[in-house]
Each structure stands twice: as C-alpha cells, then as structure tokens.
Design an enzyme around this catalytic site. Structure first.
Site, mmCIF file in Angstrom:
data_model
loop_
_atom_site.group_PDB
_atom_site.id
_atom_site.type_symbol
_atom_site.label_atom_id
_atom_site.label_comp_id
_atom_site.label_asym_id
_atom_site.label_seq_id
_atom_site.Cartn_x
_atom_site.Cartn_y
_atom_site.Cartn_z
ATOM 1 N N GLU A 34 0.826 -1.214 0.000
ATOM 2 C CA GLU A 34 0.000 0.000 0.000
ATOM 3 C C GLU A 34 0.860 1.263 0.000
ATOM 4 O O GLU A 34 0.500 2.248 -0.635
ATOM 5 C CB GLU A 34 -0.971 -0.005 1.183
ATOM 6 N N TYR A 117 -5.724 6.754 4.397
ATOM 7 C CA TYR A 117 -5.944 5.700 3.405
ATOM 8 C C TYR A 117 -5.209 4.414 3.797
ATOM 9 O O TYR A 117 -5.807 3.331 3.885
ATOM 10 C CB TYR A 117 -5.495 6.149 1.990
ATOM 11 N N ASP A 135 -9.550 5.925 -1.627
ATOM 12 C CA ASP A 135 -8.480 6.542 -2.417
ATOM 13 C C ASP A 135 -9.127 7.280 -3.594
ATOM 14 O O ASP A 135 -10.354 7.391 -3.678
ATOM 15 C CB ASP A 135 -7.449 5.493 -2.866
ATOM 16 N N CYS A 190 -13.913 2.262 -14.392
ATOM 17 C CA CYS A 190 -14.406 3.617 -14.129
ATOM 18 C C CYS A 190 -13.212 4.555 -14.011
ATOM 19 O O CYS A 190 -13.018 5.232 -13.009
ATOM 20 C CB CYS A 190 -15.246 3.616 -12.850
ATOM 21 N N CYS A 197 -17.715 2.421 -19.830
ATOM 22 C CA CYS A 197 -19.053 2.160 -19.294
ATOM 23 C C CYS A 197 -19.707 0.944 -19.933
ATOM 24 O O CYS A 197 -20.529 0.267 -19.313
ATOM 25 C CB CYS A 197 -19.931 3.391 -19.454
ATOM 26 N N CYS A 200 -19.012 -1.945 -17.863
ATOM 27 C CA CYS A 200 -19.151 -1.742 -16.415
ATOM 28 C C CYS A 200 -20.303 -2.551 -15.832
ATOM 29 O O CYS A 200 -21.440 -2.457 -16.311
ATOM 30 C CB CYS A 200 -19.363 -0.263 -16.112
ATOM 31 N N CYS A 206 -25.887 3.006 -12.356
ATOM 32 C CA CYS A 206 -25.003 4.170 -12.190
ATOM 33 C C CYS A 206 -25.786 5.476 -12.309
ATOM 34 O O CYS A 206 -26.432 5.754 -13.324
ATOM 35 C CB CYS A 206 -23.904 4.126 -13.241
HETATM 36 N N1 ADE Z 1 -5.279 -3.935 -4.056
HETATM 37 C C1 ADE Z 1 -5.285 -3.571 -2.777
HETATM 38 N N2 ADE Z 1 -4.839 -2.323 -2.641
HETATM 39 C C2 ADE Z 1 -4.516 -1.900 -3.874
HETATM 40 C C3 ADE Z 1 -3.993 -0.694 -4.401
HETATM 41 N N3 ADE Z 1 -3.683 0.312 -3.599
HETATM 42 N N4 ADE Z 1 -3.822 -0.614 -5.710
HETATM 43 C C4 ADE Z 1 -4.122 -1.650 -6.497
HETATM 44 N N5 ADE Z 1 -4.583 -2.790 -6.060
HETATM 45 C C5 ADE Z 1 -4.795 -2.917 -4.762
#
Ligand code: ADE
Length: 288
Positions: A34, A117, A135, A190, A197, A200, A206
C-alpha cells in the site's frame, strides 16, 4: 438496489491477480504494497514489492537495515521519502508493537508514513475489518455511481469516509472485499478520462449514466507535469547516490542538471528530507 452483490460478482470474475491480494500476503506485505502503490502504478510496484519482501520479509528485518539500504532498494519508484518512512514504520512496529503490524486503525495511524488511506487499507485488506477505504479511484466511483457526478469534488476526509462507510455491507470480510472491488473498478473500468461504461457491471445502477453523463464542472484537475520539475532533478540526484558504492563528490551531482540554481534547490530539499547526508568532507551520501 445495492451495488454490493453486482460488484462482488464482477470482482470475483475480473480482478487482477496481484501478489498483495493473495491469501498468503502477510499484514507486513500488505502495508509495504500500500505504501508503494500510493504514488506508483501497479506494474512498476510489482517487481519492487517482490524484491523488498524477499529481502525484508518482516518489519524487524527492515528495522535492522540502514535507512540507506531502504532508499537504495526503493530504486526508481519515486517519492523516495516513502522508503524512509517505511523504514521508520518498521522500527516503530518493532519497538512499540512487538514486531507485528497492528490491526487497530488508530495504532496504524500512529506509524510514520501511514495516513487515513493506508491505515484503513491495511485494516481491511490484511485484517478483514469493516472500515471505509478511500483513495482517488474510490472517490471517483462513488461520485459517479452514487452521486451522479462526472468526477469527485475536493477531498474531505470526514465526508469521504462517511460516504463510503454508508455503502459497506455489514459482514466485515464482505466489506473488505467490497472495498478492494470498488478500487479495482476505478482502476480498470471507471477510469478518469475514458471510462469503459460499456464493460461496467454497475452501468444499470449508475447515477451518472442515468443522468446522461453530465460533465464535471468543478475546479480543473491538472495532470502533474514531471519534465523540468524539481522532482525530476531530485530523481536524477538520487539515482547517482543509489548507484554509487561510496559517498559522491559534488561534481558528480553537478553533472546531472545544467541549471545550478534548480540543482542546488533540489539537493537542498533532499538534505532537508533526510534522503541525502552532506558529509563533513564535502561529499554526499545516502542516509546512514
Ligand atoms: N489492491 C489492494 N490495494 C490496492 C492498491 N492500492 N492498488 C491496487 N490494487 C490494490
């Protein structure tokens, strides 16, 4: 209708097989991934992540290494302060948490380099907790699918966490899976500029689509420039130091960039950040 079942089904079929998502990924591995993924694309993170964990499979292993080794192993991932913070985080995990990555969000937040985050991503993905993980991708998916806007407005931690919390299913493991599924949808379908789309799974649900794709009319979102920035110069200076086995004399650094003012500014900022150590003999080194 809830987005949850549709999205979970899509995730089961379409998610990328990424090493930090495998069941054998330890909490430390999830934390490392992360931090690396905060500002670096998946494909560039993958090899660095594998090498990092092969070398430092536990926080105590990294804590025992010199910060310079962490910065060197960070290589070309960019934003190298993250390497120093991850090292400091490993030291804190060893000293304050007996060497085990904590599961509690507030404990995670107390670690260097772990923000809103990352703390929740680790709590959810490593420990299966029901916490909102927000995020940029998640903010965009929620703005579109739920609020009917083309893009997310300015971030607000409280508001964003509450908006995502409201979507989470009750069962913790399912909530954690939903969180990674929303992120994956934002990463693969997305996407910001040309959302796919037609592929999706949420198209029928949506709010943005059913409103006829109103254009985003908030403040302009400018892509970050790299060429010619201090960040580029910092990267060139760091590459010289990483590749050197000895401290580096000033002229080797001077060679990377023609403009002396910008070059000095970049070097000074690296020293302030603790990424470069100016030695008494006038040479420069990675932090001891
Ligand atoms: N899987 C878990 N966290 C992730 C991230 N930050 N980016 C991509 N895939 C993920």
């Amino acid at each position: 209708m809830s987005l949850v079942p549709t999205l979970l089904r899509w995730y089961d079929q379409s998610a990328r097989d990424l090493p930090w998502r495998r069941p054998d990924a330890t909490p430390w591995a999830v934390l490392v991934s992360e931090v690396m993924l905060q500002q670096t694309p998946v494909n560039r993170v993958r090899p660095a992540y594998e090498a990092w964990l092969a070398r430092w499979p536990t926080p105590a292993d990294l804590a025992a290494a010199a910060p310079a080794e962490a910065v060197r192993a960070w290589g070309r991932l960019g934003y190298p302060r993250r390497a120093l913070r991850l090292h400091a985080g490993a030291v804190a995990i060893r000293d304050r948490f007996g060497g085990a990555v904590p599961a509690d969000v507030d404990d995670l937040l107390s670690l260097p380099g772990v923000g809103a985050y990352t703390a929740r991503a680790v709590a959810a993905f490593a420990f299966g907790q029901r916490v909102p993980v927000v995020d940029t991708n998640v903010r965009r998916v929620v703005a579109r699918a739920v609020s009917g806007l083309g893009a997310a407005g300015p971030p607000s931690e409280t508001r964003d966490l509450a908006a995502v919390e409201a979507l989470l299913p009750a069962a913790p493991a399912r909530a954690a899976r939903f969180s990674v599924a929303v992120m994956e949808l934002g990463a693969l379908i997305c996407v910001a500029r040309q959302p796919r789309c037609s592929a999706c799974p949420l198209a029928d649900q949506c709010a943005w689509r059913s409103a006829g794709y109103p254009a985003y009319d908030g403040p302009a979102i400018r892509p970050q420039r790299f060429e010619g920035t201090d960040r580029q110069v910092r990267g060139l200076l760091m590459a010289v130091l990483r590749d050197a086995s000895e401290p580096v004399p000033q002229p080797r650094l001077d060679a990377v960039w023609a403009d002396p003012v910008q070059r000095q500014r970049a070097l000074d900022s690296l020293v302030v950040d603790g990424l470069v150590d100016p030695l008494p003999d006038g040479r420069y080194a990675l932090p001891a």
